[in-house]
Motif scaffolding. Structure first.
Motif, PDB file in Angstrom:
ATOM      1  N   GLY A  66      32.216  20.791  17.304  1.00  0.00           N
ATOM      2  CA  GLY A  66      30.973  20.698  17.390  1.00  0.00           C
ATOM      3  C   GLY A  66      29.798  21.262  17.773  1.00  0.00           C
ATOM      4  O   GLY A  66      29.036  21.946  17.342  1.00  0.00           O
ATOM      5  N   SER A  67      28.849  20.741  18.528  1.00  0.00           N
ATOM      6  CA  SER A  67      27.800  21.190  18.653  1.00  0.00           C
ATOM      7  C   SER A  67      27.947  22.716  19.429  1.00  0.00           C
ATOM      8  O   SER A  67      26.907  23.131  19.971  1.00  0.00           O
ATOM      9  CB  SER A  67      26.455  20.243  19.801  1.00  0.00           C
ATOM     10  N   GLY A  68      28.465  23.340  20.133  1.00  0.00           N
ATOM     11  CA  GLY A  68      29.175  24.518  21.303  1.00  0.00           C
ATOM     12  C   GLY A  68      28.546  23.730  22.173  1.00  0.00           C
ATOM     13  O   GLY A  68      28.883  23.311  22.656  1.00  0.00           O
ATOM     14  N   ALA A  69      28.168  25.324  22.850  1.00  0.00           N
ATOM     15  CA  ALA A  69      27.648  25.134  24.368  1.00  0.00           C
ATOM     16  C   ALA A  69      26.939  25.196  24.355  1.00  0.00           C
ATOM     17  O   ALA A  69      26.056  25.048  23.993  1.00  0.00           O
ATOM     18  CB  ALA A  69      28.320  26.653  24.948  1.00  0.00           C
ATOM     19  N   LYS A  70      26.170  23.561  25.676  1.00  0.00           N
ATOM     20  CA  LYS A  70      25.050  23.696  25.977  1.00  0.00           C
ATOM     21  C   LYS A  70      24.552  23.611  27.428  1.00  0.00           C
ATOM     22  O   LYS A  70      25.512  23.996  27.872  1.00  0.00           O
ATOM     23  CB  LYS A  70      25.585  21.573  25.939  1.00  0.00           C
ATOM     24  N   ALA A  71      24.148  23.996  27.111  1.00  0.00           N
ATOM     25  CA  ALA A  71      23.375  24.680  27.501  1.00  0.00           C
ATOM     26  C   ALA A  71      22.913  23.783  28.927  1.00  0.00           C
ATOM     27  O   ALA A  71      22.452  22.217  28.852  1.00  0.00           O
ATOM     28  CB  ALA A  71      21.158  25.219  27.671  1.00  0.00           C
ATOM     29  N   ASP A  72      22.446  24.022  30.298  1.00  0.00           N
ATOM     30  CA  ASP A  72      22.342  23.187  31.599  1.00  0.00           C
ATOM     31  C   ASP A  72      20.822  22.840  32.013  1.00  0.00           C
ATOM     32  O   ASP A  72      20.537  24.128  32.466  1.00  0.00           O
ATOM     33  CB  ASP A  72      23.247  23.516  32.795  1.00  0.00           C
ATOM     34  N   THR A  73      20.776  21.946  31.517  1.00  0.00           N
ATOM     35  CA  THR A  73      18.808  21.716  31.516  1.00  0.00           C
ATOM     36  C   THR A  73      18.262  20.512  32.161  1.00  0.00           C
ATOM     37  O   THR A  73      17.477  20.346  32.490  1.00  0.00           O
ATOM     38  CB  THR A  73      18.191  21.327  30.005  1.00  0.00           C
ATOM     39  N   SER A  74      19.737  20.297  33.206  1.00  0.00           N
ATOM     40  CA  SER A  74      19.518  18.776  33.558  1.00  0.00           C
ATOM     41  C   SER A  74      18.373  19.131  35.261  1.00  0.00           C
ATOM     42  O   SER A  74      17.788  18.066  35.605  1.00  0.00           O
ATOM     43  CB  SER A  74      20.757  18.595  34.701  1.00  0.00           C
ATOM     44  N   GLY A  75      18.170  20.064  35.659  1.00  0.00           N
ATOM     45  CA  GLY A  75      17.391  20.236  37.045  1.00  0.00           C
ATOM     46  C   GLY A  75      16.358  21.490  36.816  1.00  0.00           C
ATOM     47  O   GLY A  75      15.586  20.957  35.595  1.00  0.00           O
ATOM     48  N   SER A  76      15.590  21.150  37.461  1.00  0.00           N
ATOM     49  CA  SER A  76      14.637  21.605  37.326  1.00  0.00           C
ATOM     50  C   SER A  76      13.747  22.873  36.535  1.00  0.00           C
ATOM     51  O   SER A  76      13.048  23.709  36.661  1.00  0.00           O
ATOM     52  CB  SER A  76      13.561  21.743  38.776  1.00  0.00           C
ATOM     53  N   THR A  77      15.685  23.993  36.856  1.00  0.00           N
ATOM     54  CA  THR A  77      15.244  24.994  36.138  1.00  0.00           C
ATOM     55  C   THR A  77      16.019  25.114  35.054  1.00  0.00           C
ATOM     56  O   THR A  77      17.130  24.543  35.611  1.00  0.00           O
ATOM     57  CB  THR A  77      15.915  26.210  37.590  1.00  0.00           C
ATOM     58  N   VAL A  78      15.565  26.257  34.434  1.00  0.00           N
ATOM     59  CA  VAL A  78      16.884  26.668  32.943  1.00  0.00           C
ATOM     60  C   VAL A  78      16.817  28.202  33.229  1.00  0.00           C
ATOM     61  O   VAL A  78      16.706  28.928  34.235  1.00  0.00           O
ATOM     62  CB  VAL A  78      15.617  26.329  32.009  1.00  0.00           C
ATOM     63  N   LYS A  79      18.866  28.201  33.445  1.00  0.00           N
ATOM     64  CA  LYS A  79      19.015  29.879  33.070  1.00  0.00           C
ATOM     65  C   LYS A  79      19.365  30.416  31.776  1.00  0.00           C
ATOM     66  O   LYS A  79      19.051  29.641  30.679  1.00  0.00           O
ATOM     67  CB  LYS A  79      20.378  29.151  33.675  1.00  0.00           C
ATOM     68  N   VAL A  80      18.376  31.454  32.137  1.00  0.00           N
ATOM     69  CA  VAL A  80      18.139  32.067  30.472  1.00  0.00           C
ATOM     70  C   VAL A  80      19.276  33.505  30.671  1.00  0.00           C
ATOM     71  O   VAL A  80      19.636  33.944  32.486  1.00  0.00           O
ATOM     72  CB  VAL A  80      17.376  32.686  30.081  1.00  0.00           C
ATOM     73  N   GLY A  81      20.194  33.825  30.103  1.00  0.00           N
ATOM     74  CA  GLY A  81      21.131  35.724  29.952  1.00  0.00           C
ATOM     75  C   GLY A  81      20.351  37.067  29.735  1.00  0.00           C
ATOM     76  O   GLY A  81      19.243  36.514  28.785  1.00  0.00           O
ATOM     77  N   LEU A  82      20.595  36.966  30.713  1.00  0.00           N
ATOM     78  CA  LEU A  82      19.910  38.728  30.566  1.00  0.00           C
ATOM     79  C   LEU A  82      21.670  39.645  30.955  1.00  0.00           C
ATOM     80  O   LEU A  82      21.896  39.753  31.150  1.00  0.00           O
ATOM     81  CB  LEU A  82      19.252  39.444  31.812  1.00  0.00           C
ATOM     82  N   LEU A  83      21.386  40.385  29.056  1.00  0.00           N
ATOM     83  CA  LEU A  83      21.975  41.170  29.337  1.00  0.00           C
ATOM     84  C   LEU A  83      22.618  42.437  28.803  1.00  0.00           C
ATOM     85  O   LEU A  83      21.894  42.839  27.612  1.00  0.00           O
ATOM     86  CB  LEU A  83      23.427  40.488  27.713  1.00  0.00           C
ATOM     87  N   ASN A  84      22.486  43.294  29.589  1.00  0.00           N
ATOM     88  CA  ASN A  84      21.909  44.852  29.415  1.00  0.00           C
ATOM     89  C   ASN A  84      22.954  45.528  30.644  1.00  0.00           C
ATOM     90  O   ASN A  84      23.429  45.507  30.902  1.00  0.00           O
ATOM     91  CB  ASN A  84      20.621  45.752  29.807  1.00  0.00           C
ATOM     92  N   SER A  85      23.385  47.440  29.498  1.00  0.00           N
ATOM     93  CA  SER A  85      23.616  47.787  30.151  1.00  0.00           C
ATOM     94  C   SER A  85      23.120  49.006  31.692  1.00  0.00           C
ATOM     95  O   SER A  85      22.209  49.412  31.478  1.00  0.00           O
ATOM     96  CB  SER A  85      24.174  49.560  29.428  1.00  0.00           C
ATOM     97  N   LEU A  86      23.402  48.130  32.512  1.00  0.00           N
ATOM     98  CA  LEU A  86      23.282  49.179  34.134  1.00  0.00           C
ATOM     99  C   LEU A  86      23.323  49.919  34.182  1.00  0.00           C
ATOM    100  O   LEU A  86      23.677  50.491  35.468  1.00  0.00           O
ATOM    101  CB  LEU A  86      23.268  47.390  35.358  1.00  0.00           C
ATOM    102  N   SER A  87      24.712  50.552  33.653  1.00  0.00           N
ATOM    103  CA  SER A  87      25.294  51.658  34.348  1.00  0.00           C
ATOM    104  C   SER A  87      25.834  51.809  33.022  1.00  0.00           C
ATOM    105  O   SER A  87      25.548  52.107  32.198  1.00  0.00           O
ATOM    106  CB  SER A  87      26.329  51.565  35.063  1.00  0.00           C
ATOM    107  N   GLY A  88      26.301  53.687  33.140  1.00  0.00           N
ATOM    108  CA  GLY A  88      26.797  53.907  32.013  1.00  0.00           C
ATOM    109  C   GLY A  88      25.819  54.902  31.243  1.00  0.00           C
ATOM    110  O   GLY A  88      24.772  55.088  31.487  1.00  0.00           O
ATOM    111  N   THR A  89      26.787  55.142  29.606  1.00  0.00           N
ATOM    112  CA  THR A  89      25.752  56.509  29.440  1.00  0.00           C
ATOM    113  C   THR A  89      24.510  55.543  28.997  1.00  0.00           C
ATOM    114  O   THR A  89      23.675  56.358  28.350  1.00  0.00           O
ATOM    115  CB  THR A  89      26.181  56.615  28.759  1.00  0.00           C
ATOM    116  N   MET A  90      24.303  54.257  28.664  1.00  0.00           N
ATOM    117  CA  MET A  90      23.103  53.838  27.665  1.00  0.00           C
ATOM    118  C   MET A  90      22.311  53.330  29.077  1.00  0.00           C
ATOM    119  O   MET A  90      21.217  52.812  28.441  1.00  0.00           O
ATOM    120  CB  MET A  90      23.373  52.210  27.149  1.00  0.00           C
TER     121      MET A  90
END
Lengths: 294, 417
Positions: free
Chosen positions: B38-62
């Motif tokens: 169906g609609s896939g993963a639902k973001a949790d927006t119930s509280g006073s904050t909304v989570k956003v993901g940051l996905l970066n290489s913090l280690s390694g060659t990049m």
């Protein structure tokens, strides 16, 4: 012709890097039978020593010169500590040293990440080492000449120590027959530690040299560790001259193949060639004759 | 040490097994539970904050590149929170380290979507990492904002491409080289999807427009041995090098380049993956005078850029440069905010529907979202590395170029896919 000469020099300079990283290993693995997977991290320690020095001594030339002996001491001390803490308990179980030192290498990588941060860093090379010398149409990069000179100097130094000093005699005695050396009054435990100190120290020197060609990072050692073991195994375990010949032969082979094919193909062909060679001569180029039974 | 009782063969096997263990463990990464249909993963927006993901290489060659993107995402989030958040909710960034390893990226993307229930994710740098996470975002119907120029030939309904596609960077760069009379090119790149695809496009362009590709070489990502490749370049008779190396291989490449006596005057290198941050860490002395192709430089004029540079340097240090991917990352959060506000909802389908025509006054100039391709209109800029490590623009396209990821508007590119 120019291409052949340039490419031969490239091969020799790759060989010099291989020789530097494998030299310490011919002592610790070759002579003592310890499979030290943390050897690459001692290289890293040498490289970071250069980096730290350059932060406090702004002149790249002076910091490099100071880094060479200091990296030897730092990496050597780490090696001696590792020997005293763990490896001396494992001399009868060589395969276990592989696992233990692999664990140590992971810890050292994490430590470097915590201390210096995860991103790789660079050092500035002294101006004189960023240029090159041209002879006709052939170009010799100064940093490569420096590494070549350093590698040969280390081989010479190690040879002199092993051949002509009392310490060298004791090291050779312990390698050839530990029990007999022990009953002859040689403190083998102490000799082991000093041998490990020198072998690891040479890894530190290699680390200083590597800062001239590439970046410094927590995982830089793993890039080199397999190559280093290959050189030692193909050369014949514990054989300095085997390591020297193998390093230069592999360097030239690698560069010729890279020139005519691609980097990845060259790596594969070199590995296949090594496997084929070891089928033919499992003991490597040279073998150590000992009085031990095994 | 007497009696080394193990065989050489056994030893080699042991060493290579340990060496390969990292790769093996990555292969064993879990594929995860199936998303609810169906609609896939639902973001949790119930509280006073909304989570956003940051996905970066913090280690390694990049990490040399990606940490800066991460910093600039955090800056945008901080600014947005300071001005009241998005739809009245504060953003809560959840950082994950992709560790320069593509399977890790996929694993962490899934964790962000399913465990943290983020409303959107920002990040990735290499195309390999983007390709690795693409099926994850599509499976869970969650949004990724990708901030780096790339090789094009891709569209995903769940990715917004905020960096340049080929017709906004590589094609203008080739046009520029051709205009300068540099017609014999040597292609040097890292051995993975971006350089391979980019070079395929370059070769198609060359064939149609009378340029010659005199050589092509790839080095493994993270490789630091470039003496042979530089020798080949030197002996090839090329007019210019087109460089698609990624990460800190560039350090070794340019050190070798200078050692071999090659300079920006004798044989210029045009790079598409080196920005201000990399220039600084590679060393200005190795790069002075070399060319780059991007949509943004720290020196790009305009009030929006002045504000961005000042804010970044206030947060991370006066000596820290800003760069194109950092700028794209920074505006990606603002663009998402504008989409959410236009939609009046965090719901992915509604946000996507609201995206077309969103305009933002970005540091690089006005950018407009193209809803059809989920790319952005961007101005192409060629720059030259100065002695201070900053990049000065030497040419720009004059106006934002419409994104054309499949190069449909270019007849010479018809055979590519």
């Amino acid at each position: 012709m120019t291409v052949v000469l340039n490419q031969s020099f490239t091969g020799i300079s790759i060989g010099a890097v291989l020789l530097l990283i494998a030299l310490g290993l011919t002592l610790t693995f070759g002579q003592m039978g310890v499979i030290n997977m943390a050897h690459g991290e001692f290289i890293m320690a040498g490289a970071y020593t250069t980096y730290v020095l350059q932060k406090s001594i702004s002149s790249a030339g002076i910091s490099l010169l100071v880094a060479l002996p200091l990296a030897f001491l730092v990496a050597g001390a780490m090696g001696a500590l590792l020997e005293w803490l763990l490896i001396r308990r494992l001399y009868t179980r060589p395969l276990d040293t592989l696992l233990v030192t692999w664990g140590v290498s992971l810890m050292l990588q994490q430590l470097a990440r915590d201390v210096f941060g995860a991103p790789n860093v660079q050092t500035a090379a002294p101006d004189i080492l960023t240029g090159n010398i041209s002879a006709g149409s052939v170009t010799f990069a100064n940093n490569r000449l420096f590494i070549l000179g350093l590698a040969l100097l280390c081989v010479l130094g190690l040879t002199l120590v092993l051949r002509f000093t009392p310490l060298g005699r004791r090291i050779r005695a312990v390698v050839q027959n530990r029990d007999l050396a022990e009953v002859s009054g040689i403190a083998t435990g102490q000799v082991d530690r000093i041998t490990f100190f020198i072998g690891s120290g040479l890894a530190g020197v290699a680390g200083v040299a590597l800062t001239l060609v590439g970046p410094i990072g927590p995982t830089m050692g793993t890039n080199y560790i397999v190559d280093a073991f290959l050189v030692v195994v193909v050369g014949g375990i514990g054989q300095l001259k085997g390591a020297v010949i193998t390093a230069f032969a592999l360097g030239v082979l690698q560069s010729v193949l890279e020139y005519s094919t691609t980097v990845s193909v060259a790596k594969v062909v070199v590995l296949v060639a090594i496997v084929a060679f070891l089928q033919w001569r499992p003991q490597g180029l040279y073998t150590l004759r000992t009085r031990s039974l095994a | 040490m007497s009696g080394l009782s193990i065989s050489r063969r056994g030893l080699l096997a042991g060493i290579s097994a340990v060496g390969a263990s990292a790769a093996l463990s990555a292969c064993g990464a879990k594929t995860g539970t199936e998303a609810a249909s169906g609609s896939g993963a639902k973001a949790d927006t119930s509280g006073s904050t909304v989570k956003v993901g940051l996905l970066n290489s913090l280690s390694g060659t990049m990490a040399i590149s990606e940490v800066t993107v991460h910093n600039s995402l955090l800056l945008a989030i901080k600014e947005i929170n300071a001005s009241g958040g998005v739809l009245g909710k504060k953003l809560k960034p959840i950082s994950q380290d992709g560790a320069s390893d593509w399977p890790t990226f996929a694993e962490k993307a899934e964790a962000l979507i399913t465990d943290d229930k983020v409303a959107a994710t920002f990040g990735c740098w290499t195309s390999a990492s983007r390709k690795a996470v693409k099926p994850v975002f599509e499976r869970y119907k969650s949004l990724l904002f990708y901030p780096v120029q790339y090789e094009g030939l891709e569209e995903s309904p769940y990715i917004f491409y905020i960096g340049a596609t080929t017709n906004q960077q590589i094609v203008p760069a080739l046009d520029y080289l051709k205009k300068q009379g540099l017609t014999k090119l040597y292609l040097v790149g890292s051995d993975y999807v971006f350089p391979r695809t980019a070079n395929k496009i370059i070769k198609a362009y060359a064939k149609a427009k009378g340029l010659t590709v005199v050589g092509e070489d790839y080095a493994p990502l993270g490789s630091t041995e470039f003496s042979t490749i530089v020798n080949k370049v030197k002996g090839s008779g090329a007019d210019a090098v087109f460089n698609t190396l990624n990460g800190d291989s560039n350090v070794a490449f340019f050190k070798e380049y200078k050692s071999a006596g090659l300079t920006a005057k004798s044989l210029p290198v045009l790079s598409v993956s080196i920005a201000e941050e990399e220039v600084k860490s590679i060393g200005t002395q190795y790069l002075e005078g070399q060319l780059t192709a991007w949509n943004y430089y720290e020196t790009t004029p305009g009030a929006a850029n002045k504000k961005f540079v000042a804010a970044y340097q206030a947060a991370y240090g006066k000596d820290k440069p800003t760069s194109d991917p950092m700028e794209a990352a920074y505006i990606s959060v603002y663009l998402w905010k504008a989409m959410v506000e236009k939609a009046g909802s965090f719901d992915v389908a509604k946000v996507k529907a609201a995206s077309d025509g969103i305009v933002f006054d970005a540091p690089e100039g006005k950018v407009t979202v193209d809803g059809a391709t989920q790319h952005v209109y961007k101005t192409a800029r060629i720059g030259k590395v100065g002695s201070d490590g900053l990049i000065e623009e030497v040419w720009n396209s004059g106006k934002p170029i419409k994104p054309d990821p499949y190069l449909k508007g270019y007849s010479w590119a018809s055979g590519l896919s």
